[in-house]
Design a protein around this motif. Structure first.
Motif, mmCIF file in Angstrom:
data_model
loop_
_atom_site.group_PDB
_atom_site.id
_atom_site.type_symbol
_atom_site.label_atom_id
_atom_site.label_comp_id
_atom_site.label_asym_id
_atom_site.label_seq_id
_atom_site.Cartn_x
_atom_site.Cartn_y
_atom_site.Cartn_z
ATOM 1 N N GLY A 60 0.842 -1.187 0.000
ATOM 2 C CA GLY A 60 0.000 0.000 0.000
ATOM 3 C C GLY A 60 0.871 1.227 0.000
ATOM 4 O O GLY A 60 1.815 1.329 0.757
ATOM 5 N N GLY A 61 0.645 2.114 -0.888
ATOM 6 C CA GLY A 61 1.443 3.318 -0.950
ATOM 7 C C GLY A 61 1.438 3.881 -2.355
ATOM 8 O O GLY A 61 0.815 3.339 -3.258
ATOM 9 N N SER A 62 2.140 4.962 -2.535
ATOM 10 C CA SER A 62 2.199 5.584 -3.854
ATOM 11 C C SER A 62 3.545 6.253 -4.040
ATOM 12 O O SER A 62 4.280 6.480 -3.079
ATOM 13 N N LEU A 63 3.851 6.546 -5.268
ATOM 14 C CA LEU A 63 5.091 7.220 -5.630
ATOM 15 C C LEU A 63 4.735 8.403 -6.504
ATOM 16 O O LEU A 63 3.951 8.283 -7.441
ATOM 17 N N SER A 64 5.284 9.535 -6.190
ATOM 18 C CA SER A 64 5.083 10.723 -7.007
ATOM 19 C C SER A 64 6.436 11.394 -7.183
ATOM 20 O O SER A 64 7.133 11.652 -6.204
ATOM 21 N N THR A 65 6.823 11.631 -8.424
ATOM 22 C CA THR A 65 8.101 12.287 -8.668
ATOM 23 C C THR A 65 8.023 13.163 -9.902
ATOM 24 O O THR A 65 7.275 12.880 -10.832
ATOM 25 N N SER A 66 8.760 14.209 -9.902
ATOM 26 C CA SER A 66 8.905 15.039 -11.100
ATOM 27 C C SER A 66 10.390 15.211 -11.407
ATOM 28 O O SER A 66 10.763 15.946 -12.302
ATOM 29 N N SER A 67 11.227 14.522 -10.659
ATOM 30 C CA SER A 67 12.675 14.581 -10.846
ATOM 31 C C SER A 67 13.120 13.268 -11.487
ATOM 32 O O SER A 67 13.240 12.244 -10.817
ATOM 33 N N LEU A 68 13.342 13.284 -12.785
ATOM 34 C CA LEU A 68 13.676 12.083 -13.528
ATOM 35 C C LEU A 68 15.109 12.147 -14.050
ATOM 36 O O LEU A 68 15.647 13.221 -14.288
ATOM 37 N N LEU A 69 15.702 10.980 -14.248
ATOM 38 C CA LEU A 69 17.066 10.910 -14.768
ATOM 39 C C LEU A 69 17.100 11.179 -16.266
ATOM 40 O O LEU A 69 16.110 11.024 -16.960
ATOM 41 N N ALA B 50 15.676 15.185 -23.912
ATOM 42 C CA ALA B 50 15.578 14.374 -25.129
ATOM 43 C C ALA B 50 15.448 12.891 -24.793
ATOM 44 O O ALA B 50 14.708 12.157 -25.456
ATOM 45 N N GLN B 51 16.141 12.431 -23.774
ATOM 46 C CA GLN B 51 16.064 11.021 -23.373
ATOM 47 C C GLN B 51 14.722 10.677 -22.740
ATOM 48 O O GLN B 51 14.332 9.511 -22.715
ATOM 49 N N ARG B 52 14.022 11.661 -22.229
ATOM 50 C CA ARG B 52 12.723 11.438 -21.581
ATOM 51 C C ARG B 52 11.551 11.775 -22.490
ATOM 52 O O ARG B 52 10.408 11.766 -22.075
ATOM 53 N N THR B 53 11.817 12.062 -23.753
ATOM 54 C CA THR B 53 10.780 12.483 -24.689
ATOM 55 C C THR B 53 10.405 11.335 -25.624
ATOM 56 O O THR B 53 11.276 10.650 -26.153
ATOM 57 N N ILE B 54 9.120 11.131 -25.815
ATOM 58 C CA ILE B 54 8.609 10.134 -26.749
ATOM 59 C C ILE B 54 8.021 10.884 -27.934
ATOM 60 O O ILE B 54 7.130 11.716 -27.769
ATOM 61 N N ALA B 55 8.519 10.606 -29.115
ATOM 62 C CA ALA B 55 8.060 11.297 -30.316
ATOM 63 C C ALA B 55 6.591 10.988 -30.585
ATOM 64 O O ALA B 55 6.111 9.889 -30.288
#
Length: 65
Positions: free
Chosen positions: A9-18, A22-27
């Motif tokens: 039980g729990g959740s994860l929330s993040t806006s800080s990604l590695l 460009a590496q985090r973008t999906i065309a």
């Protein structure tokens, strides 16, 4: 770590990604796989889990059940 108890039980929330933007973008028109890695054995009954991810600006994607 989302939780460290056997009952879960729990959740994860993040806006800080590695990676770079460009590496985090999906065309547009393409896809990628979102992978979850578990440290320990998990329950193999998928209906015992729920999951969703929110992608800005597109909204919520439900992955489980």
């Amino acid at each position: 770590m989302i939780y460290n108890t056997p009952t879960g039980g729990g959740s994860l929330s993040t806006s800080s990604l590695l990676g770079t933007t460009a590496q985090r973008t999906i065309a547009a028109g393409s896809s990628q796989t979102l992978t979850f890695t578990f440290k320990n054995n998990v329950d193999t009954t998928a209906s015992n889990y729920t999951g969703s991810a929110t992608f800005n600006p597109f909204g919520i994607v439900t992955m489980l059940p």
